[in-house]
Design an enzyme around this catalytic site. Structure first.
Site: not given
Ligand code: B16
Ligand code: MG
Length: 215
Positions: A8-10, A16, A44, A113-114, A144, A169-170
């Site tokens: 996962d990224l964030d 972020t 998150k 990542s989402a 997810k 994953e966090d």
């Molecule tokens: P964006 P991850 C997720 O990243 C974030 O944790 C989540 O807070 C955010 O809403 C989502 O990405 C979408 O991000 O607005 O940049 O498309 O944890 O899946 O890496």
């Molecule tokens: Mg995350």
């Protein structure tokens, strides 16, 4: 035996969440309410639109679909301004060393990542070439806890047995996604929140890399 690692990224590779929070807080302020850090936990790992819906729920605000689209776009504009200033110094402690170890043993590595902004974050942190495959919010149709992002990540790496994949994953929704894909999952953060994961660690700093791959 683990043959692929999907990150996962964030919250796993970079923090972020703090920039998402600043941008959501700014949007809430425009709507006349304070969006607090405790509410931010709920955002998150969930998609941008779902995040907005949670924020509106917190503020007790109703909006049409068109207004929601515009509000989400506004938030994203601010978020992109923040992340466009990111540097490799923002990679979370121990991540670079762990990725280097995985490269040294020829482990396949994907991002799952989402975020639709994952590409920019990887560029800014010089991580774009580290991942053999990148599956982000632009490439999936189901958020997810649906397992789509991780299944696509494994497929992109040429791995078709879920039990050969390990996800980091966090977010609770992310742990659920990994488990419903049939993959192993290490939670990064609090064991209370991530109790469904196979293991939970606070972060990558000081870990014995080989130990994390033993399943
Ligand atoms: P964006 P991850 C997720 O990243 C974030 O944790 C989540 O807070 C955010 O809403 C989502 O990405 C979408 O991000 O607005 O940049 O498309 O944890 O899946 O890496
Ligand atoms: Mg995350």
């Amino acid at each position: 035996m683990i043959k692929a690692c999907i990150f996962d990224l964030d919250g796993v590779v970079v923090d972020t969440a703090k920039y998402h929070y600043l941008a959501w807080k700014r949007l809430a302020a425009e709507f006349g309410f304070e969006f607090m850090e405790i509410h931010n936990e709920r955002l998150k790992g969930v998609s941008r639109m779902r995040s907005l819906e949670i924020l509106l729920e917190v503020g007790g605000i109703n909006m049409s679909a068109g207004e929601k689209e515009r509000a989400a776009a506004r938030k994203n504009q601010w978020y992109v301004e923040y992340i466009s200033e990111m540097t490799p110094a923002e990679i979370l402690p121990g991540v670079t060393q762990f990725l280097d170890y995985l490269k040294s043993i020829d482990m396949k590595i994907a991002l799952g990542s989402a975020s639709k902004n994952a590409g920019m974050i990887l560029e800014r942190t010089n991580l774009a070439s580290v991942f053999d495959a990148v599956i982000d919010g632009k490439k999936v149709s189901k958020a997810k806890p649906d397992p789509e992002v991780f299944i696509k990540g494994a497929e992109a790496l040429g791995i078709f047995k879920a039990e050969e994949c390990l996800v980091f994953e966090d977010a609770e929704a992310g742990v659920e996604a990994a488990l419903s894909a049939g993959m192993y999952c290490i939670g990064i953060g609090s064991p209370k929140i991530l109790q469904k994961a196979h293991k939970v660690i606070p972060g990558f700093q000081g870990v014995q890399p080989a130990d994390l791959l033993r399943f």
